[in-house]
Design an enzyme around this catalytic site. Structure first.
Site, PDB file in Angstrom:
ATOM      1  N   SER A  49      40.708  39.186  27.224  1.00  0.00           N
ATOM      2  CA  SER A  49      41.104  39.686  25.860  1.00  0.00           C
ATOM      3  C   SER A  49      42.526  39.805  25.880  1.00  0.00           C
ATOM      4  CB  SER A  49      40.346  40.780  25.457  1.00  0.00           C
ATOM      5  OG  SER A  49      38.909  40.628  25.622  1.00  0.00           O
ATOM      6  N   TYR A 138      31.033  40.305  31.425  1.00  0.00           N
ATOM      7  CA  TYR A 138      31.857  41.296  30.576  1.00  0.00           C
ATOM      8  C   TYR A 138      31.371  41.750  29.646  1.00  0.00           C
ATOM      9  CZ  TYR A 138      36.694  41.932  28.231  1.00  0.00           C
ATOM     10  OH  TYR A 138      37.495  42.580  27.512  1.00  0.00           O
ATOM     11  N   LYS A 167      32.285  43.867  34.410  1.00  0.00           N
ATOM     12  CA  LYS A 167      33.327  44.467  33.602  1.00  0.00           C
ATOM     13  C   LYS A 167      32.789  45.375  32.623  1.00  0.00           C
ATOM     14  CE  LYS A 167      37.925  43.458  31.998  1.00  0.00           C
ATOM     15  NZ  LYS A 167      37.994  44.009  30.640  1.00  0.00           N
ATOM     16  N   THR A 169      33.578  47.450  29.894  1.00  0.00           N
ATOM     17  CA  THR A 169      34.459  47.770  28.939  1.00  0.00           C
ATOM     18  C   THR A 169      33.735  48.744  27.623  1.00  0.00           C
ATOM     19  OG1 THR A 169      35.997  45.970  29.183  1.00  0.00           O
ATOM     20  CG2 THR A 169      36.376  47.453  27.327  1.00  0.00           C
ATOM     21  N   GLY A 191      36.585  49.397  32.357  1.00  0.00           N
ATOM     22  CA  GLY A 191      37.282  48.426  31.588  1.00  0.00           C
ATOM     23  C   GLY A 191      38.376  48.981  30.624  1.00  0.00           C
ATOM     24  N   ASP A 193      41.393  51.789  30.070  1.00  0.00           N
ATOM     25  CA  ASP A 193      42.501  52.153  31.038  1.00  0.00           C
ATOM     26  C   ASP A 193      42.493  53.893  30.674  1.00  0.00           C
ATOM     27  OD1 ASP A 193      42.789  49.364  30.865  1.00  0.00           O
ATOM     28  OD2 ASP A 193      45.071  49.613  30.751  1.00  0.00           O
ATOM     29  N   GLU A 194      42.175  54.225  29.585  1.00  0.00           N
ATOM     30  CA  GLU A 194      42.324  55.624  29.228  1.00  0.00           C
ATOM     31  C   GLU A 194      41.258  56.628  29.860  1.00  0.00           C
ATOM     32  OE1 GLU A 194      40.662  53.897  25.509  1.00  0.00           O
ATOM     33  OE2 GLU A 194      42.007  53.208  27.109  1.00  0.00           O
TER      34      GLU A 194
END
Length: 293
Positions: A49, A138, A167, A169, A191, A193-194
């Site tokens: 993405s 994913y 993965k 997310t 997945g 980052d925060e």
């Protein structure tokens, strides 16, 4: 199949730099790969993405896969994202990645048409059978409407040993934990980052993220601090990163990432349409962010 070797730690979901005419800027891509390797990341997730793969032709996606392999060689692990709306396109990309020497392939679930669960599972089985290499599902329910849970994951991992990991997310970290408990051999990457640290605390083997393109070293330090049991340091690094991400979310994450890297000396160009250019307010926010990087 045992866990694929070296598939843990911090993997950058690579951005794709574009020239002014929106062709792929291979010179900048090489600089981006080198910058990230110097930052200490363990691998790259290529053509996902973040890389704007769904805005590219099949040939362009192959060009990026080949270029990254040429630039990175065997210095880090490489996962090729081959997901598509069509199984044949996904298989074609997976076979190409295998021929290039990628360590694994990955695929987002087929989107738009609202396929049945059985159709989605068959899509993954077809990719795994054709490529005959480790495959990472994913799991991105907010993007395509398909959400992996522990029961579905356990069935799929049992059905095909080439399905090696996920993965993940999603903010549903309880599902991440349940998958890790149900499927010991599954390699699961966080997945978002925060919530990298939160994902690690719930059992993730590592993390794949877009902001690692410009602050990979921060997340490498976070991962190393977590593994060493220094939760206070890891939390401090996560909080710093999350504050940066919160600002970027207001103006467009990918646009901000490209602007930051361009200001750092790697010309990334613009995101492809229908993404809009970064606003003047966004550029001002990037200027402020750069003071804290």
């Amino acid at each position: 199949m045992n866990k694929p070797n070296g598939m843990s730690g911090i993997f950058t979901a690579l951005l794709t730099p574009f020239n002014p005419d929106y062709s792929i800027n291979l010179d900048s891509l090489k600089k981006l790969v080198e910058f990230n390797i110097r930052s200490g990341v363990n691998g790259f997730y290529v053509g996902g993405s973040t890389g704007e793969a769904m805005l590219m032709t099949q040939d362009e996606r192959k060009l990026v896969l080949k270029a990254v392999k040429d630039f990175a060689g065997d210095r880090v692990k490489l996962i090729a994202h081959a997901g598509s709306t069509a199984t044949d396109f996904a298989v074609d990309l997976a076979l190409y990645a295998k021929a290039l020497g990628y360590n694994a392939v990955s695929a987002v679930a087929p989107f738009y048409y609202g396929h049945t669960l059985q159709a989605v599972k068959q899509y993954y089985y077809d990719i795994a059978a054709a490529a005959d290499m480790p495959l990472f599902i994913y799991n991105f329910p907010a993007s395509n409407g398909f959400g992996l849970n522990a029961d579905i994951a356990a069935e799929m991992f049992e059905a095909d040993e080439r399905i090696a990991g996920i993965k993940h997310t999603s903010t549903d970290l309880f599902t991440l934990r349940q998958i890790k408990r149900r499927i010991p051999r599954a390699v699961v990457f966080n997945g978002f980052d925060e919530i990298c640290l939160a994902g690690l605390s719930m059992g993730a083997d590592g993390a794949i993220g877009s902001t690692y393109n410009f602050m990979g070293s921060r997340f490498v330090s976070l991962y190393e601090a977590f593994k060493a049991g220094n939760i206070e340091k890891a939390q401090k690094l996560q909080n710093e990163a999350s504050d940066i991400i919160a600002v970027m979310c207001r103006y467009g994450v990918f646009q901000c990432e490209k602007e930051i890297l361009t200001r750092m000396g790697i010309d990334m160009g613009q995101c492809r349409k229908p993404f809009l250019p970064l606003s003047s307010e966004g550029k001002k926010a990037v200027s402020d962010l750069l003071l804290n990087l």
